[in-house]
Design an enzyme around this catalytic site. Structure first.
Site, PDB file in Angstrom:
ATOM      1  N   ASN A  74     -31.092 108.908 -29.447  1.00  0.00           N
ATOM      2  CA  ASN A  74     -31.538 107.580 -29.023  1.00  0.00           C
ATOM      3  C   ASN A  74     -32.233 106.972 -30.243  1.00  0.00           C
ATOM      4  O   ASN A  74     -33.405 107.253 -30.494  1.00  0.00           O
ATOM      5  CB  ASN A  74     -32.506 107.674 -27.841  1.00  0.00           C
ATOM      6  CG  ASN A  74     -32.944 106.293 -27.372  1.00  0.00           C
ATOM      7  OD1 ASN A  74     -32.702 105.289 -28.050  1.00  0.00           O
ATOM      8  ND2 ASN A  74     -33.602 106.230 -26.225  1.00  0.00           N
ATOM      9  N   ALA A  77     -35.076 101.240 -31.699  1.00  0.00           N
ATOM     10  CA  ALA A  77     -34.855  99.958 -32.392  1.00  0.00           C
ATOM     11  C   ALA A  77     -33.946 100.097 -33.612  1.00  0.00           C
ATOM     12  O   ALA A  77     -33.271  99.131 -34.000  1.00  0.00           O
ATOM     13  CB  ALA A  77     -36.199  99.351 -32.791  1.00  0.00           C
ATOM     14  N   HIS A  80     -30.181  98.930 -33.776  1.00  0.00           N
ATOM     15  CA  HIS A  80     -29.743  97.564 -34.059  1.00  0.00           C
ATOM     16  C   HIS A  80     -29.944  97.165 -35.527  1.00  0.00           C
ATOM     17  O   HIS A  80     -29.645  96.040 -35.894  1.00  0.00           O
ATOM     18  CB  HIS A  80     -30.510  96.602 -33.139  1.00  0.00           C
ATOM     19  CG  HIS A  80     -30.668  97.116 -31.735  1.00  0.00           C
ATOM     20  ND1 HIS A  80     -29.594  97.364 -30.911  1.00  0.00           N
ATOM     21  CD2 HIS A  80     -31.777  97.488 -31.023  1.00  0.00           C
ATOM     22  CE1 HIS A  80     -30.040  97.843 -29.749  1.00  0.00           C
ATOM     23  NE2 HIS A  80     -31.353  97.932 -29.803  1.00  0.00           N
ATOM     24  N   ASP A  87     -25.096 105.965 -41.746  1.00  0.00           N
ATOM     25  CA  ASP A  87     -24.426 106.646 -42.860  1.00  0.00           C
ATOM     26  C   ASP A  87     -24.755 108.134 -42.876  1.00  0.00           C
ATOM     27  O   ASP A  87     -23.893 108.960 -43.208  1.00  0.00           O
ATOM     28  CB  ASP A  87     -24.820 106.005 -44.195  1.00  0.00           C
ATOM     29  CG  ASP A  87     -24.124 104.675 -44.429  1.00  0.00           C
ATOM     30  OD1 ASP A  87     -23.210 104.316 -43.660  1.00  0.00           O
ATOM     31  OD2 ASP A  87     -24.506 103.976 -45.404  1.00  0.00           O
ATOM     32  N   LEU A 101     -32.173 104.551 -22.738  1.00  0.00           N
ATOM     33  CA  LEU A 101     -32.755 104.577 -21.395  1.00  0.00           C
ATOM     34  C   LEU A 101     -32.400 103.307 -20.637  1.00  0.00           C
ATOM     35  O   LEU A 101     -32.025 103.349 -19.458  1.00  0.00           O
ATOM     36  CB  LEU A 101     -34.288 104.694 -21.505  1.00  0.00           C
ATOM     37  CG  LEU A 101     -34.802 106.006 -22.108  1.00  0.00           C
ATOM     38  CD1 LEU A 101     -36.185 105.798 -22.692  1.00  0.00           C
ATOM     39  CD2 LEU A 101     -34.823 107.097 -21.052  1.00  0.00           C
ATOM     40  N   SER A 102     -32.560 102.179 -21.307  1.00  0.00           N
ATOM     41  CA  SER A 102     -32.323 100.891 -20.656  1.00  0.00           C
ATOM     42  C   SER A 102     -30.875 100.455 -20.857  1.00  0.00           C
ATOM     43  O   SER A 102     -30.176 100.958 -21.746  1.00  0.00           O
ATOM     44  CB  SER A 102     -33.271  99.833 -21.241  1.00  0.00           C
ATOM     45  OG  SER A 102     -32.980  99.616 -22.614  1.00  0.00           O
ATOM     46  N   ARG A 107     -30.014  93.036 -21.736  1.00  0.00           N
ATOM     47  CA  ARG A 107     -31.258  92.594 -22.380  1.00  0.00           C
ATOM     48  C   ARG A 107     -30.958  91.565 -23.469  1.00  0.00           C
ATOM     49  O   ARG A 107     -29.902  90.943 -23.459  1.00  0.00           O
ATOM     50  CB  ARG A 107     -32.010  93.829 -22.904  1.00  0.00           C
ATOM     51  CG  ARG A 107     -32.347  94.824 -21.767  1.00  0.00           C
ATOM     52  CD  ARG A 107     -33.108  96.028 -22.268  1.00  0.00           C
ATOM     53  NE  ARG A 107     -34.404  95.624 -22.816  1.00  0.00           N
ATOM     54  CZ  ARG A 107     -35.167  96.421 -23.563  1.00  0.00           C
ATOM     55  NH1 ARG A 107     -34.764  97.656 -23.844  1.00  0.00           N
ATOM     56  NH2 ARG A 107     -36.324  95.985 -24.014  1.00  0.00           N
ATOM     57  N   ARG A 111     -29.952  93.218 -28.917  1.00  0.00           N
ATOM     58  CA  ARG A 111     -29.775  94.630 -28.535  1.00  0.00           C
ATOM     59  C   ARG A 111     -28.309  94.950 -28.202  1.00  0.00           C
ATOM     60  O   ARG A 111     -27.965  96.091 -27.901  1.00  0.00           O
ATOM     61  CB  ARG A 111     -30.645  94.987 -27.328  1.00  0.00           C
ATOM     62  CG  ARG A 111     -32.121  94.874 -27.599  1.00  0.00           C
ATOM     63  CD  ARG A 111     -32.952  95.364 -26.423  1.00  0.00           C
ATOM     64  NE  ARG A 111     -34.283  94.795 -26.479  1.00  0.00           N
ATOM     65  CZ  ARG A 111     -35.301  95.297 -27.183  1.00  0.00           C
ATOM     66  NH1 ARG A 111     -35.142  96.403 -27.886  1.00  0.00           N
ATOM     67  NH2 ARG A 111     -36.484  94.700 -27.193  1.00  0.00           N
TER      68      ARG A 111
HETATM   69  C1  DQA Z   1     -33.775 101.819 -26.396  1.00  0.00           C
HETATM   70  C2  DQA Z   1     -33.242 100.380 -26.446  1.00  0.00           C
HETATM   71  C3  DQA Z   1     -33.583  99.734 -27.770  1.00  0.00           C
HETATM   72  O1  DQA Z   1     -33.094  98.396 -27.799  1.00  0.00           O
HETATM   73  C4  DQA Z   1     -35.089  99.692 -27.961  1.00  0.00           C
HETATM   74  O2  DQA Z   1     -35.418  99.154 -29.238  1.00  0.00           O
HETATM   75  C5  DQA Z   1     -35.748 101.000 -27.754  1.00  0.00           C
HETATM   76  C6  DQA Z   1     -35.256 101.890 -26.707  1.00  0.00           C
HETATM   77  C7  DQA Z   1     -33.572 102.458 -25.012  1.00  0.00           C
HETATM   78  O3  DQA Z   1     -33.684 103.682 -24.923  1.00  0.00           O
HETATM   79  O4  DQA Z   1     -33.343 101.751 -24.022  1.00  0.00           O
HETATM   80  O5  DQA Z   1     -36.763 101.310 -28.372  1.00  0.00           O
HETATM   81  O6  DQA Z   1     -33.052 102.596 -27.340  1.00  0.00           O
END
Ligand code: DQA
Length: 145
Positions: A74, A77, A80, A87, A101-102, A107, A111
């Protein structure tokens, strides 16, 4: 027994108190414990890390070459923004799944783009912490075949 590595990017150390409506109430330690239980049930060894630093994440990925069988990441941020982490993953040739997670597609527009998704074996988003467990199951299936 395979070696799995779960990598978490910036601000995920704040899970539990960070925007719980979006990210849930579980802490990163709760998620780590569930992941270790899941990986152990398949007989796999799991390392779970988090860093707020892009260079730490890159160094860890580089050091995984030849030592890790599968990565779940994961990138938070950095999803993005980070060509450098992309790389690194591309260079080590370890298969990986991208987890969020989201539901990033529900959103803000910034993102919706990921530097990782086209390299990933799969992408799981919007299912909360379960996404990590589904990724471990998928990794297990892939490694068993
Ligand atoms: C995230 C989604 C990203 O856009 C965000 O910057 C995060 C968490 C998620 O797990 O939903 O920090 O990766």
């Amino acid at each position: 027994m395979a070696k799995l590595l779960i990598i978490n990017g910036p601000n995920l150390n704040m899970l539990g108190t960070r925007e719980p409506d979006i990210y849930g109430h579980e802490t990163l330690l709760d998620i780590e414990n569930s992941c270790i239980t899941k990986a152990s049930s398949f007989g796999h060894n799991l390392e779970f890390i988090q860093s707020n630093s892009e260079s730490d994440l890159i160094n860890k990925i580089q050091q995984s070459r030849g030592l890790v069988d599968y990565i779940v990441i994961n990138p938070a941020a950095f999803t993005h923004t980070s060509v450098a982490i992309r790389d690194a993953l591309s260079a080590i040739e370890v298969p990986f799944i991208e987890v969020h997670l989201s539901n990033v597609f529900a959103r803000e527009a910034f993102r919706h783009h990921s530097y990782f998704s086209d390299l990933a074996q799969g992408v799981i988003c919007g299912l909360g912490s379960q996404g990590y467990l589904f990724a471990i199951e998928a990794a297990h299936k892939f490694l068993s075949e």
